[in-house]
Each structure stands twice: as C-alpha cells, then as structure tokens.
Design a protein around this motif. Sequence first.
Motif, PDB file in Angstrom:
ATOM      1  N   UNK A 261     -12.224  -3.381  -5.501  1.00  0.00           N
ATOM      2  CA  UNK A 261     -11.427  -2.499  -6.352  1.00  0.00           C
ATOM      3  C   UNK A 261     -10.112  -2.092  -5.681  1.00  0.00           C
ATOM      4  N   UNK A 262     -10.149  -1.962  -4.366  1.00  0.00           N
ATOM      5  CA  UNK A 262      -8.975  -1.472  -3.639  1.00  0.00           C
ATOM      6  C   UNK A 262      -7.749  -2.368  -3.818  1.00  0.00           C
ATOM      7  N   UNK A 263      -7.950  -3.672  -4.019  1.00  0.00           N
ATOM      8  CA  UNK A 263      -6.812  -4.581  -4.162  1.00  0.00           C
ATOM      9  C   UNK A 263      -5.899  -4.188  -5.315  1.00  0.00           C
ATOM     10  N   UNK A 264      -6.456  -3.586  -6.357  1.00  0.00           N
ATOM     11  CA  UNK A 264      -5.669  -3.228  -7.533  1.00  0.00           C
ATOM     12  C   UNK A 264      -4.812  -1.982  -7.305  1.00  0.00           C
ATOM     13  N   UNK A 265      -5.093  -1.271  -6.244  1.00  0.00           N
ATOM     14  CA  UNK A 265      -4.276  -0.127  -5.843  1.00  0.00           C
ATOM     15  C   UNK A 265      -3.321  -0.553  -4.729  1.00  0.00           C
ATOM     16  N   UNK A 266      -3.856  -1.268  -3.739  1.00  0.00           N
ATOM     17  CA  UNK A 266      -3.084  -1.589  -2.540  1.00  0.00           C
ATOM     18  C   UNK A 266      -1.961  -2.592  -2.771  1.00  0.00           C
ATOM     19  N   UNK A 267      -2.227  -3.658  -3.481  1.00  0.00           N
ATOM     20  CA  UNK A 267      -1.187  -4.684  -3.659  1.00  0.00           C
ATOM     21  C   UNK A 267       0.054  -4.121  -4.353  1.00  0.00           C
ATOM     22  N   UNK A 268      -0.079  -3.428  -5.491  1.00  0.00           N
ATOM     23  CA  UNK A 268       1.149  -2.907  -6.106  1.00  0.00           C
ATOM     24  C   UNK A 268       1.864  -1.866  -5.240  1.00  0.00           C
ATOM     25  N   UNK A 269       1.125  -1.090  -4.487  1.00  0.00           N
ATOM     26  CA  UNK A 269       1.769  -0.097  -3.623  1.00  0.00           C
ATOM     27  C   UNK A 269       2.527  -0.783  -2.492  1.00  0.00           C
ATOM     28  N   UNK A 270       1.924  -1.770  -1.861  1.00  0.00           N
ATOM     29  CA  UNK A 270       2.614  -2.465  -0.764  1.00  0.00           C
ATOM     30  C   UNK A 270       3.828  -3.221  -1.297  1.00  0.00           C
TER      31      UNK A 270
ATOM     32  N   UNK B 121      -0.236  -9.568   4.877  1.00  0.00           N
ATOM     33  CA  UNK B 121      -1.643  -9.576   4.490  1.00  0.00           C
ATOM     34  C   UNK B 121      -2.188  -8.160   4.645  1.00  0.00           C
ATOM     35  N   UNK B 122      -2.683  -7.613   3.549  1.00  0.00           N
ATOM     36  CA  UNK B 122      -3.279  -6.283   3.550  1.00  0.00           C
ATOM     37  C   UNK B 122      -4.764  -6.431   3.867  1.00  0.00           C
TER      38      UNK B 122
ATOM     39  N   UNK C  39      12.075  -8.692   0.341  1.00  0.00           N
ATOM     40  CA  UNK C  39      11.122  -9.514  -0.395  1.00  0.00           C
ATOM     41  C   UNK C  39       9.946  -9.801   0.511  1.00  0.00           C
ATOM     42  N   UNK C  40       8.753  -9.713  -0.052  1.00  0.00           N
ATOM     43  CA  UNK C  40       7.544 -10.016   0.713  1.00  0.00           C
ATOM     44  C   UNK C  40       6.507 -10.624  -0.222  1.00  0.00           C
ATOM     45  N   UNK C  41       5.819 -11.619   0.293  1.00  0.00           N
ATOM     46  CA  UNK C  41       4.650 -12.139  -0.417  1.00  0.00           C
ATOM     47  C   UNK C  41       3.474 -11.332   0.098  1.00  0.00           C
ATOM     48  N   UNK C  42       2.893 -10.546  -0.765  1.00  0.00           N
ATOM     49  CA  UNK C  42       1.799  -9.647  -0.378  1.00  0.00           C
ATOM     50  C   UNK C  42       0.490 -10.196  -0.908  1.00  0.00           C
ATOM     51  N   UNK C  43      -0.453 -10.371   0.002  1.00  0.00           N
ATOM     52  CA  UNK C  43      -1.808 -10.764  -0.369  1.00  0.00           C
ATOM     53  C   UNK C  43      -2.774  -9.731   0.184  1.00  0.00           C
TER      54      UNK C  43
END
Length: 188
Positions: A12-21, A4-5, A31-35
């Motif tokens: 707006x930050x989710x669109x940068x953070x999720x793909x980076x994580x 969990x981030x 493998x990780x499920x990132x939310x």
Amino acid sequence: MKVLVIPEDPTRDQYILKPIVEALFADLGRKARVDVLKDPHLRGTSEALAQKMVGRIVAENPMEDLFLLIVDRDGDRWNNTHQAAAREADHPNRVIACLAVEEVEVWMLALHREELGVAWAEVREHTDPKEHYADPFLRQKGWLMQVGSGRKRAMQGLGAQWKALLDFCPELKELRDRLRAWLERTPV
C-alpha cells in the motif's frame, strides 16, 4: 537520475511514496525516474532497516543513483531513528532515510485534514494513525476496495496541496532540503 524508494511494505505504501518522491524532485526542478522496491517484498520496519537487507538492496541495484529509505517512525518504539541514521552511515551518498511521523498514511491524511474532523496535531501525535484515522477515513469515503486500499485515490490531490503538505509534515520539508544538498554535491 534513478531513484529507488525502499519502503517497509510496498503493498500500500507505494501509492503514497511514489507520488510524494516524484513531487519532491519536481519541486527541486530535477527529473528523476522513481521506482518503489517490490523485490524483495519487505514486511515491516525491522526488515527495511536491517543492515544486511539495505546492504543487499544497494548491492543488487548498482544502476540506481540514490536510495530513499522511507519508513514509519512508529513513535520510535523500536529505535527507528537510530537505525535509519545507521543505514545512511553504512552507505554515505547512496542512502537517505526519512521517517514518517508517525506513519506514511499521515502524509496522505494531510491532503484531507479538513475532512477528518479532528485537530491535525492529534493526528500527528497518535502512535497508530493508520488504524485510528486512515483506515476509517478510507472506509468512510468508500475507497478501501480501490487500488492500494484507497491510497492511490486519496493521493490524487497532491499537486494542489504540495506546499501545504510540506508545512503540515515537516519531515518532508527536511527530506526536500536534504535532497537539495545531496543534488548540489553529487554529480548525476
């Protein structure tokens, strides 16, 4: 593995953070499920770095294996470095913090550094790069009215530029190394 981030503002930050994580874990071969945390909807670094808030988030999400607290360093005007370290110390082996220099939008801009028309060091050193570089760049591209005020579109080139992103934003390389160490010592 469930990650969990915790952003300072997911709007707006989710669109940068999720793909980076997700790219960080792929780089590590895991493998990780990132939310990205959206409830509670945090607003700003002071809320995201607050001891009670991080404690509440960790307590309310017991099924998460790891919490990544990722916020802007903001020139360390509000002592974000110290506060992030304190939140990690409050929750050892559950929370890893990373401060974007100076804002997470710089990570997005790193994918487009050739188009910015300024020296990369200037972008990295500016205390308000979102307002000074990111918003004008997104406006010029005509992406501001798209998902995440253009951030989702701007992150589309991440895969091809992953290694360069790690070089141009060393805090991400450090985060990757810290995640590797965490994975080696934590059975998940």
